[in-house]
Design a protein around this motif. Structure first.
Motif, PDB file in Angstrom:
ATOM      1  N   PRO A 111      29.021  35.405  44.834  1.00 50.87           N
ATOM      2  CA  PRO A 111      29.514  35.599  43.468  1.00 50.87           C
ATOM      3  C   PRO A 111      30.870  34.921  43.291  1.00 50.87           C
ATOM      4  O   PRO A 111      31.601  34.723  44.261  1.00 50.87           O
ATOM      5  N   LEU A 112      31.186  34.572  42.068  1.00 51.66           N
ATOM      6  CA  LEU A 112      32.488  33.979  41.799  1.00 51.66           C
ATOM      7  C   LEU A 112      33.556  35.064  41.890  1.00 51.66           C
ATOM      8  O   LEU A 112      33.407  36.140  41.328  1.00 51.66           O
ATOM      9  N   LEU A 113      34.601  34.760  42.604  1.00 52.55           N
ATOM     10  CA  LEU A 113      35.691  35.710  42.747  1.00 52.55           C
ATOM     11  C   LEU A 113      36.700  35.470  41.635  1.00 52.55           C
ATOM     12  O   LEU A 113      37.314  34.408  41.559  1.00 52.55           O
ATOM     13  N   THR A 114      36.820  36.429  40.762  1.00 52.41           N
ATOM     14  CA  THR A 114      37.779  36.291  39.671  1.00 52.41           C
ATOM     15  C   THR A 114      38.809  37.395  39.764  1.00 52.41           C
ATOM     16  O   THR A 114      38.545  38.459  40.323  1.00 52.41           O
ATOM     17  N   THR A 115      39.976  37.112  39.250  1.00 51.28           N
ATOM     18  CA  THR A 115      41.035  38.115  39.259  1.00 51.28           C
ATOM     19  C   THR A 115      41.331  38.515  37.823  1.00 51.28           C
ATOM     20  O   THR A 115      41.332  37.683  36.920  1.00 51.28           O
ATOM     21  N   VAL A 116      41.597  39.781  37.641  1.00 42.73           N
ATOM     22  CA  VAL A 116      41.958  40.288  36.325  1.00 42.73           C
ATOM     23  C   VAL A 116      43.471  40.372  36.275  1.00 42.73           C
ATOM     24  O   VAL A 116      44.083  40.955  37.173  1.00 42.73           O
ATOM     25  N   PRO A 117      44.077  39.806  35.253  1.00 40.60           N
ATOM     26  CA  PRO A 117      45.540  39.885  35.188  1.00 40.60           C
ATOM     27  C   PRO A 117      45.998  41.322  34.970  1.00 40.60           C
ATOM     28  O   PRO A 117      45.356  42.086  34.265  1.00 40.60           O
ATOM     29  N   SER A 118      47.099  41.653  35.620  1.00 39.40           N
ATOM     30  CA  SER A 118      47.616  43.017  35.491  1.00 39.40           C
ATOM     31  C   SER A 118      48.267  43.186  34.125  1.00 39.40           C
ATOM     32  O   SER A 118      48.888  42.250  33.598  1.00 39.40           O
TER      33      SER A 118
END
Length: 44
Positions: A35-42
């Protein structure tokens, strides 16, 4: 009259491109099992 001829030539060229691409079929390949690893901005 020239505009009509130019529009007809453009339409024929676009139709030829679409037919050529559809004749080639879908590109060969597969999707990645990872899966694509995405980050959610804090939130601030």
């Amino acid at each position: 009259m020239r505009a009509l001829v130019a529009a007809a030539i453009g339409l024929a060229a676009a139709l030829a491109v679409v037919i050529a691409l559809s004749a080639l079929g879908p590109p060969s390949g597969s999707t990645s099992p990872k899966p694509l690893l995405t980050t959610v901005p804090s939130h601030p």
